[in-house]
Write a protein that holds these residues in place. Structure first.
Motif, PDB file in Angstrom:
ATOM      1  N   SER A   1     -30.662  23.506  -1.244  1.00 42.88           N
ATOM      2  CA  SER A   1     -31.193  24.185  -2.442  1.00 42.88           C
ATOM      3  C   SER A   1     -30.677  23.504  -3.706  1.00 42.88           C
ATOM      4  O   SER A   1     -31.432  23.288  -4.667  1.00 42.88           O
TER       5      SER A   1
ATOM      6  N   ALA B   1     -30.670  31.139  -4.886  1.00 40.79           N
ATOM      7  CA  ALA B   1     -31.900  30.357  -4.713  1.00 40.79           C
ATOM      8  C   ALA B   1     -31.703  28.887  -5.056  1.00 40.79           C
ATOM      9  O   ALA B   1     -32.369  28.014  -4.493  1.00 40.79           O
ATOM     10  N   THR B   2     -30.783  28.599  -5.990  1.00 41.67           N
ATOM     11  CA  THR B   2     -30.657  27.223  -6.486  1.00 41.67           C
ATOM     12  C   THR B   2     -29.235  26.681  -6.406  1.00 41.67           C
ATOM     13  O   THR B   2     -29.022  25.496  -6.672  1.00 41.67           O
TER      14      THR B   2
ATOM     15  N   GLU C   1     -27.255  25.817   1.352  1.00 39.05           N
ATOM     16  CA  GLU C   1     -27.011  25.823  -0.102  1.00 39.05           C
ATOM     17  C   GLU C   1     -27.092  24.396  -0.661  1.00 39.05           C
ATOM     18  O   GLU C   1     -27.592  24.173  -1.776  1.00 39.05           O
TER      19      GLU C   1
END
Ligand code: FAD
Length: 338
Positions: free
Chosen positions: A310, A276-277, A307
């Motif tokens: 994110s 997610a991050t 990515e």
């Protein structure tokens, strides 16, 4: 010792994903310094397949790898990244104020609020065949990568290997080289089925000679210029192939290098991240692109691009504590003039 460069984000690796991370950070007004051990931007695209077309970049039905890199560099340019090329990141240390100090082999130091590791397969290098005296021919008539296929026009080329690179270059060179000989230790090739079929079709048409099952055995020539490559079967039968150029494609040796010593949680030579991050196990350090892994990861450029977006959003609160980030489309925010 010169004063370290102070910036928001230090990016390790100027491959396609590192370059796009500059853009994504820039959209959030985060400034970047980028370090790469290669002398040019582009990572694998520049070093391994600059003239090959890529077909799975969204909105680009067909784009040569070198052109994709030119466009990514241009897309990042409005955000004035500072590139430190030809130097390897050796050290990464947390400072007392929580920021990171990145140190390179050239003595450059970058003081950053956060670090994005976009180091691909790490400091990569080709697997070299164990042939006596090969160093004398390297980069003269033995090449581990082809940066300009035109340079091989009219040459007698021996391609060694049975994987995708060996197949792709044999097929591409069939119309350019005077002769293409493909040496592989088995009769079966491991590459994509479509490429294997093309290779056999070209062999049947007499445009490629398949030299199987043979292994590289020796080199003949003088002053760095090859005149022949000798090959041998497992039974020791030796054949001599008159040749000007040898292209050994035995894959890349993946070497995380100093990255393995930075205390990041690893998973089979890759950096484990939160999908997610893009955060690694160490706060303030993020990883994107081929080097980053999580369940069902696809090692594709487009995956790395997402990515990078994110990571930039996750870094913003670290670099700009207390500043509220309003999510904006690029159509609304625009980009600064380059
Ligand atoms: P890389 O491109 O590997 O770049 C990483 C950079 O980090 C390198 O330049 C390296 O020098 C640098 N680096 C590493 N360690 C350090 C350090 N310690 N200090 C400084 N610099 C460092 N993908 C697709 O999506 N579509 C395709 O059609 C496609 N075709 C391909 C064809 C071939 C022949 C190959 C080999 C790959 C292909 N790929 C394709 C894969 C694609 O190239 C990779 O997914 C992509 O390059 C990953 O980008 P990256 O920026 O993560 O890493």
């Amino acid at each position: 010792m010169p004063t370290p460069h102070r910036t928001d984000v230090a990016i390790i690796g100027a491959g396609p994903v590192g370059l796009f991370a500059v853009f994504e950070c820039g959209m959030l007004k985060l400034h970047c310094h980028v370090v790469d051990v290669l002398d040019v931007q582009g990572g694998q695209c520049a070093a391994l397949y600059p003239e090959k077309p890529i077909y799975d970049i969204p909105g680009q039905p067909r784009i040569e790898a070198a052109e994709l890199i030119d466009r990514l560099v241009a897309q990042a340019a409005p955000f004035a990244p500072v590139y430190h090329l030809g130097q390897r990141v050796e050290t990464l240390a947390r400072q007392p104020d929580g920021r990171w100090l990145v140190g390179t082999s050239a003595g450059t130091e970058i003081d950053a609020a956060a670090v994005i590791v976009a180091a691909g397969v790490g400091a990569f290098g080709p697997n070299r065949p164990p042939l006596a005296g090969i160093e004398a021919y390297e980069n003269r008539s033995v090449f581990y990568m082809v940066t300009r296929k035109e340079a091989l026009r009219g040459k007698r080329v021996v391609v060694a290997g049975g994987g995708d690179s060996a197949l792709d270059w044999s097929i591409l060179l069939a119309d350019i080289a005077a002769k293409v000989m493909v040496v592989h230790r088995r009769d079966k090739f491991r590459g994509a089925p479509d490429s294997v079929a093309k290779l056999h079709a070209l062999a049947e048409a007499g445009k490629i000679e398949l030299v199987t099952p043979y292994q590289l055995h020796g080199l003949e020539g003088a002053g760095g210029q090859l005149s022949a490559v000798t090959v041998a079967t497992l039974d020791g039968e030796v054949r001599r192939l008159d040749a000007d150029v040898l292209l050994p494609f035995f894959g890349l040796s993946m070497n995380l290098g100093p990255i393995a010593d930075w205390g990041l949680a690893l998973d089979k030579n890759h950096i484990a991240i939160d999908q997610a991050t893009a955060a690694t196990s160490v706060p303030g350090i993020f990883a994107v692109g081929d080097i980053a892994t999580y369940p069902h990861k696809l090692k594709l450029i487009l995956t790395g691009f997402a990515e990078a977006a994110s990571a930039a959003h996750a870094i913003h609160p670290l670099a700009r504590p207390g500043e509220v980030l309003h999510f904006e489309y690029s159509t609304t925010s625009g980009v600064p003039a380059a």
